[in-house]
Design a protein around this motif. Structure first.
Motif, PDB file in Angstrom:
ATOM      1  N   ILE A 153       3.724  24.637  -2.280  1.00 19.18           N
ATOM      2  CA  ILE A 153       2.751  23.566  -2.041  1.00 19.18           C
ATOM      3  C   ILE A 153       3.368  22.225  -2.416  1.00 19.18           C
ATOM      4  O   ILE A 153       3.943  22.078  -3.495  1.00 19.18           O
ATOM      5  N   ARG A 154       3.280  21.276  -1.499  1.00 18.05           N
ATOM      6  CA  ARG A 154       3.784  19.933  -1.817  1.00 18.05           C
ATOM      7  C   ARG A 154       2.784  19.239  -2.718  1.00 18.05           C
ATOM      8  O   ARG A 154       1.576  19.241  -2.467  1.00 18.05           O
ATOM      9  N   VAL A 155       3.327  18.643  -3.802  1.00 15.72           N
ATOM     10  CA  VAL A 155       2.501  17.827  -4.694  1.00 15.72           C
ATOM     11  C   VAL A 155       3.131  16.452  -4.802  1.00 15.72           C
ATOM     12  O   VAL A 155       4.304  16.258  -4.463  1.00 15.72           O
ATOM     13  N   VAL A 202      -7.818   4.248   3.436  1.00 12.72           N
ATOM     14  CA  VAL A 202      -8.743   3.729   2.414  1.00 12.72           C
ATOM     15  C   VAL A 202      -8.099   2.559   1.662  1.00 12.72           C
ATOM     16  O   VAL A 202      -8.721   1.523   1.443  1.00 12.72           O
ATOM     17  N   GLN A 203      -6.831   2.717   1.278  1.00 13.50           N
ATOM     18  CA  GLN A 203      -6.156   1.617   0.557  1.00 13.50           C
ATOM     19  C   GLN A 203      -6.065   0.378   1.446  1.00 13.50           C
ATOM     20  O   GLN A 203      -6.175  -0.760   0.963  1.00 13.50           O
ATOM     21  N   ASP A 204      -5.885   0.583   2.730  1.00  9.89           N
ATOM     22  CA  ASP A 204      -5.828  -0.548   3.660  1.00  9.89           C
ATOM     23  C   ASP A 204      -7.193  -1.242   3.720  1.00  9.89           C
ATOM     24  O   ASP A 204      -7.275  -2.473   3.727  1.00  9.89           O
ATOM     25  N   LEU A 218       0.828  -1.213   0.000  1.00 11.11           N
ATOM     26  CA  LEU A 218       0.000   0.000   0.000  1.00 11.11           C
ATOM     27  C   LEU A 218       0.857   1.255   0.000  1.00 11.11           C
ATOM     28  O   LEU A 218       1.936   1.273   0.589  1.00 11.11           O
ATOM     29  N   GLU A 219       0.287   2.309  -0.579  1.00  9.56           N
ATOM     30  CA  GLU A 219       0.930   3.636  -0.515  1.00  9.56           C
ATOM     31  C   GLU A 219       0.435   4.397   0.701  1.00  9.56           C
ATOM     32  O   GLU A 219       0.726   5.577   0.855  1.00  9.56           O
ATOM     33  N   GLU A 220      -0.355   3.742   1.510  1.00 15.73           N
ATOM     34  CA  GLU A 220      -0.955   4.409   2.677  1.00 15.73           C
ATOM     35  C   GLU A 220      -0.789   3.528   3.910  1.00 15.73           C
ATOM     36  O   GLU A 220      -0.533   2.321   3.800  1.00 15.73           O
ATOM     37  N   VAL A 221      -1.015   4.148   5.081  1.00 12.43           N
ATOM     38  CA  VAL A 221      -0.765   3.473   6.359  1.00 12.43           C
ATOM     39  C   VAL A 221      -1.951   2.589   6.767  1.00 12.43           C
ATOM     40  O   VAL A 221      -3.005   2.622   6.128  1.00 12.43           O
ATOM     41  N   GLU A 261     -10.444  14.897  -7.595  1.00 15.17           N
ATOM     42  CA  GLU A 261     -10.701  13.673  -6.837  1.00 15.17           C
ATOM     43  C   GLU A 261      -9.377  12.920  -6.747  1.00 15.17           C
ATOM     44  O   GLU A 261      -8.639  12.859  -7.728  1.00 15.17           O
ATOM     45  N   PHE A 262      -9.065  12.358  -5.579  1.00 16.07           N
ATOM     46  CA  PHE A 262      -7.873  11.505  -5.512  1.00 16.07           C
ATOM     47  C   PHE A 262      -8.237  10.146  -6.104  1.00 16.07           C
ATOM     48  O   PHE A 262      -9.224   9.534  -5.701  1.00 16.07           O
ATOM     49  N   THR A 263      -7.450   9.696  -7.077  1.00 17.22           N
ATOM     50  CA  THR A 263      -7.702   8.380  -7.662  1.00 17.22           C
ATOM     51  C   THR A 263      -6.470   7.496  -7.479  1.00 17.22           C
ATOM     52  O   THR A 263      -5.345   7.998  -7.399  1.00 17.22           O
ATOM     53  N   GLY A 284      -0.977  10.150  -9.295  1.00 19.76           N
ATOM     54  CA  GLY A 284      -0.185  11.245  -8.751  1.00 19.76           C
ATOM     55  C   GLY A 284       1.301  10.934  -8.651  1.00 19.76           C
ATOM     56  O   GLY A 284       2.126  11.841  -8.555  1.00 19.76           O
ATOM     57  N   HIS A 285       1.635   9.643  -8.656  1.00 25.90           N
ATOM     58  CA  HIS A 285       3.049   9.248  -8.599  1.00 25.90           C
ATOM     59  C   HIS A 285       3.496   8.452  -9.828  1.00 25.90           C
ATOM     60  O   HIS A 285       4.644   8.065  -9.934  1.00 25.90           O
ATOM     61  N   LEU A 286       2.549   8.169 -10.738  1.00 30.11           N
ATOM     62  CA  LEU A 286       2.869   7.268 -11.860  1.00 30.11           C
ATOM     63  C   LEU A 286       3.293   7.992 -13.132  1.00 30.11           C
ATOM     64  O   LEU A 286       3.668   7.361 -14.117  1.00 30.11           O
ATOM     65  N   ASN A 323      -4.507  16.757  -0.289  1.00 31.33           N
ATOM     66  CA  ASN A 323      -4.833  15.341  -0.128  1.00 31.33           C
ATOM     67  C   ASN A 323      -6.291  15.180   0.280  1.00 31.33           C
ATOM     68  O   ASN A 323      -6.910  16.138   0.736  1.00 31.33           O
ATOM     69  N   PRO A 324      -6.834  13.950   0.177  1.00 37.45           N
ATOM     70  CA  PRO A 324      -8.201  13.753   0.675  1.00 37.45           C
ATOM     71  C   PRO A 324      -8.254  13.840   2.211  1.00 37.45           C
ATOM     72  O   PRO A 324      -7.230  13.651   2.877  1.00 37.45           O
ATOM     73  N   ILE A 325      -9.454  14.068   2.730  1.00 39.62           N
ATOM     74  CA  ILE A 325      -9.610  14.351   4.169  1.00 39.62           C
ATOM     75  C   ILE A 325      -9.102  13.214   5.062  1.00 39.62           C
ATOM     76  O   ILE A 325      -8.425  13.456   6.059  1.00 39.62           O
ATOM     77  N   PHE A 326      -9.410  11.966   4.667  1.00 35.36           N
ATOM     78  CA  PHE A 326      -8.999  10.867   5.558  1.00 35.36           C
ATOM     79  C   PHE A 326      -7.485  10.876   5.744  1.00 35.36           C
ATOM     80  O   PHE A 326      -6.969  10.592   6.833  1.00 35.36           O
ATOM     81  N   ALA A 327      -6.760  11.238   4.670  1.00 41.87           N
ATOM     82  CA  ALA A 327      -5.292  11.244   4.723  1.00 41.87           C
ATOM     83  C   ALA A 327      -4.795  12.429   5.559  1.00 41.87           C
ATOM     84  O   ALA A 327      -3.833  12.292   6.333  1.00 41.87           O
ATOM     85  N   ILE A 328      -5.466  13.557   5.433  1.00 38.98           N
ATOM     86  CA  ILE A 328      -5.087  14.748   6.222  1.00 38.98           C
ATOM     87  C   ILE A 328      -5.216  14.422   7.703  1.00 38.98           C
ATOM     88  O   ILE A 328      -4.399  14.833   8.524  1.00 38.98           O
ATOM     89  N   PRO A 339     -11.827   5.822  -6.573  1.00 37.85           N
ATOM     90  CA  PRO A 339     -11.650   7.154  -5.974  1.00 37.85           C
ATOM     91  C   PRO A 339     -11.419   7.042  -4.470  1.00 37.85           C
ATOM     92  O   PRO A 339     -11.897   6.107  -3.830  1.00 37.85           O
ATOM     93  N   GLU A 340     -10.690   8.024  -3.915  1.00 39.07           N
ATOM     94  CA  GLU A 340     -10.459   8.028  -2.460  1.00 39.07           C
ATOM     95  C   GLU A 340     -10.951   9.318  -1.808  1.00 39.07           C
ATOM     96  O   GLU A 340     -10.664   9.576  -0.650  1.00 39.07           O
ATOM     97  N   GLY A 341     -11.646  10.145  -2.588  1.00 36.47           N
ATOM     98  CA  GLY A 341     -12.207  11.354  -1.979  1.00 36.47           C
ATOM     99  C   GLY A 341     -11.658  12.629  -2.588  1.00 36.47           C
ATOM    100  O   GLY A 341     -10.589  12.637  -3.201  1.00 36.47           O
ATOM    101  N   PRO A 353       7.948  12.758  -1.620  1.00 32.05           N
ATOM    102  CA  PRO A 353       7.215  11.568  -1.198  1.00 32.05           C
ATOM    103  C   PRO A 353       6.301  11.864   0.004  1.00 32.05           C
ATOM    104  O   PRO A 353       6.559  12.789   0.776  1.00 32.05           O
ATOM    105  N   TYR A 354       5.299  11.046   0.133  1.00 33.36           N
ATOM    106  CA  TYR A 354       4.263  11.175   1.173  1.00 33.36           C
ATOM    107  C   TYR A 354       4.885  11.215   2.575  1.00 33.36           C
ATOM    108  O   TYR A 354       4.451  11.976   3.432  1.00 33.36           O
ATOM    109  N   SER A 355       5.886  10.397   2.777  1.00 37.83           N
ATOM    110  CA  SER A 355       6.474  10.238   4.113  1.00 37.83           C
ATOM    111  C   SER A 355       7.164  11.507   4.608  1.00 37.83           C
ATOM    112  O   SER A 355       7.419  11.651   5.798  1.00 37.83           O
TER     113      SER A 355
HETATM  114  O1  6CS Z   1       0.012  12.329  -1.182  1.00 37.18           O
HETATM  115  C1  6CS Z   1       0.438  11.200  -1.402  1.00 37.18           C
HETATM  116  O2  6CS Z   1       1.561  11.009  -1.838  1.00 37.18           O
HETATM  117  C2  6CS Z   1      -0.436  10.017  -1.079  1.00 37.18           C
HETATM  118  N1  6CS Z   1      -1.775  10.405  -0.769  1.00 37.18           N
HETATM  119  C3  6CS Z   1      -2.684   9.495  -0.577  1.00 37.18           C
HETATM  120  C4  6CS Z   1      -4.020   9.837  -0.066  1.00 37.18           C
HETATM  121  N2  6CS Z   1      -2.460   8.220  -0.911  1.00 37.18           N
HETATM  122  C5  6CS Z   1      -1.223   7.716  -1.449  1.00 37.18           C
HETATM  123  C6  6CS Z   1      -0.337   8.850  -1.974  1.00 37.18           C
HETATM  124  O3  6CS Z   1       0.957   8.421  -2.131  1.00 37.18           O
END
Ligand code: 6CS
Length: 344
Positions: free
Chosen positions: A173-175, A42-44, A35-38, A238-240, A95-97, A214-219, A150-152, A196-198
Motif C-alpha cells: 500500500i502506498r502511503v 480542495v487545496q486549490d 499547493l500539494e494538489e492539482v 481524516e485527511f488533514t 502525512g508528509h511533514l 486518499n480522500p475521494i476527491f483526490a481519488i 480537513p479534506e475528507g 510522492p503523490y506524483s
Molecule cells: O497522497 C498525497 O500525497 C496527497 N494527498 C492529498 C489529498 N493531498 C496532498 C498529498 O500530498
C-alpha cells in the motif's frame, strides 16, 4: 488518462531561483502560494478563495499567485521552499511533514480524530495543542503555522477486496512519506511503501503497488479509481493539511497585512469545511457514474474492530518516536476531542 506531473530536483532549484529573483523586485507585494494538489482540488479551492479575499481586502496592494502541484516540486520540497523564503505560503500536510516536525504525526494516528465532523472542524480550527505547542515546532523550522483544515475521509483503493488485516498480508500500500504512516500500515498487516503523490498513478498502473489511501476527491481527480478494483471505507482517518507561511515573512508583515492574513484564515475555516464536503460528495457521484467504477465496500463495525485494535499499537509507536513531548501532545489532543464530543 494519466495526469502529467513531472519535475526534477534541478527544475525545482531553477524554479526556486527564479522565484527568489521575482521576490526581490520592487513591485506591489506578490505573495506566492504553492499547493500539494492539482488545479480543481480542495487545496486549490482554499487558495483561490484566500487569493480573492486578500486581493479584494488589500485594495490591490497584494497579489497572490497560486502554484498548483506539478509546477514546483513534491510536498517535502514545497515545505523547504517556504522555510527558505522562496515561497511565502504553501500547504504542508502531516502525512508528509513527519520527518521535519515529528509530533504533527499525531494527526496520522488512525481512529484518533473525532467521528463528529463539527468536532474535527473545531479542533483543527482552534485547538490549543495545535496552535500552542505544535506551532512552536513549526517556528523552529522557519514556518508559521497559519491553519489546519480537513479534506475528507481517507478511503483505501485496492486491487483486491480488503476487509481484514489478513487480507492486507503481502499487500503493498502506498502511503505518504511520514514515518508514522509506515508504522500504521504495518500494524494493519500491510506492506507500506512511502512515495510522492506524483508517482502513485503509475505505481498502481504498473503494479508496483497494490493500493493507496486518499480522500475521494483526490481519488477522482488523480484518476486512481481507473486503475483500481475496489474503494474501501474503514473510517480510519481524516485527511488533514496545514497552511504554512515563511516565519520571517509573516513576522515582518505590517500590522495591517498581518491582520489581513489572520482574518482571512479565520474566515476560511467554515468555507473550506463546506467545500471539501461538497467536493467529496460530487466526486463520488462522478466515480460511480464512470465506466470503470470500482466496487464500493463499506466495512462494518465488526470488520473495523481489528483495525481499531491495531491503532493502539500505532499510538504506542508515536510515543516511542516522539518521547515525552509527543505523549503530552497526544494526551492533550485526546482530552480536547473528549471535551468536544461530550459537548455535542
Ligand atoms: O497522497 C498525497 O500525497 C496527497 N494527498 C492529498 C489529498 N493531498 C496532498 C498529498 O500530498
Amino acid at each position: 488518462m494519466k495526469p502529467t506531473l513531472r519535475w526534477s530536483l534541478s527544475a525545482v532549484s531553477a524554479a526556486a531561483l527564479s522565484l527568489g529573483v521575482m521576490a526581490g523586485s520592487a513591485q506591489a507585494a506578490q505573495w506566492k502560494f504553492a499547493l500539494e494538489e492539482v488545479d480543481g482540488s480542495v487545496q486549490d479551492a482554499y487558495a483561490e478563495a484566500f487569493k480573492k479575499r486578500i486581493e479584494e481586502k488589500s485594495g490591490g496592494d497584494v497579489t497572490v499567485n497560486i502554484y498548483p502541484y506539478g509546477s514546483l516540486g513534491t510536498s517535502t520540497q514545497l515545505t523547504e521552499l517556504v522555510a527558505n523564503g522562496a515561497l511565502q505560503f504553501a500547504n504542508a500536510s502531516p502525512g508528509h511533514l513527519g520527518k521535519l516536525i515529528e509530533p504533527i504525526q499525531v494527526f496520522s494516528i488512525p481512529y484518533l480524530l473525532p467521528e463528529n465532523d463539527e468536532c474535527t472542524k473545531k479542533i483543527l480550527g482552534s485547538s490549543d495543542v495545535l496552535y500552542d505547542s505544535l506551532s512552536d515546532e513549526f517556528e523552529n523550522q522557519g514556518l508559521k503555522l497559519l491553519t489546519m483544515y480537513p479534506e475528507g475521509e481517507m478511503v483505501w483503493t485496492a486491487n483486491k477486496k480488503v476487509t481484514s488485516p489478513e487480507d492486507f498480508e503481502n499487500f503493498k500500500i502506498r502511503v505518504m512519506t511520514s514515518p508514522l504512516l509506515v508504522r500504521a500500515y504495518e500494524a494493519f498487516g500491510a506492506n507500506p511503501t512511502p512515495m510522492p503523490y506524483s508517482e502513485v498513478y503509475s505505481g498502481l498502473q504498473l503494479g508496483q503497488i497494490d493500493g493507496q489511501v486518499n480522500p475521494i476527491f483526490a481519488i477522482q481527480e488523480m484518476k486512481f479509481y481507473e486503475v483500481q478494483d475496489y474503494m474501501i471505507w474503514a473510517g480510519q482517518q481524516e485527511f488533514t493539511t496545514t497552511v504554512v507561511a515563511n516565519a520571517d515573512f509573516y513576522d515582518g508583515l505590517s500590522e495591517e497585512h498581518k491582520q489581513l492574513v489572520d482574518s482571512t484564515v479565520d474566515e476560511m475555516v467554515d468555507v473550506i469545511f463546506k467545500t471539501q464536503n461538497q467536493y467529496n460528495q460530487e466526486r463520488l457521484e462522478k466515480i460511480k457514474a464512470s465506466d470503470n467504477a470500482p466496487e464500493m465496500v463499506h466495512l462494518s463495525d465488526e470488520q473495523r474492530a481489528p483495525f481499531r485494535e491495531a491503532a493502539k499499537k500505532v499510538e504506542a509507536k508515536f510515543v516511542e518516536m516522539t518521547g515525552e513531548p509527543g505523549e503530552k501532545v497526544l494526551n492533550a489532543l485526546k482530552q480536547e476531542i473528549k471535551t468536544c464530543e461530550q459537548s455535542m
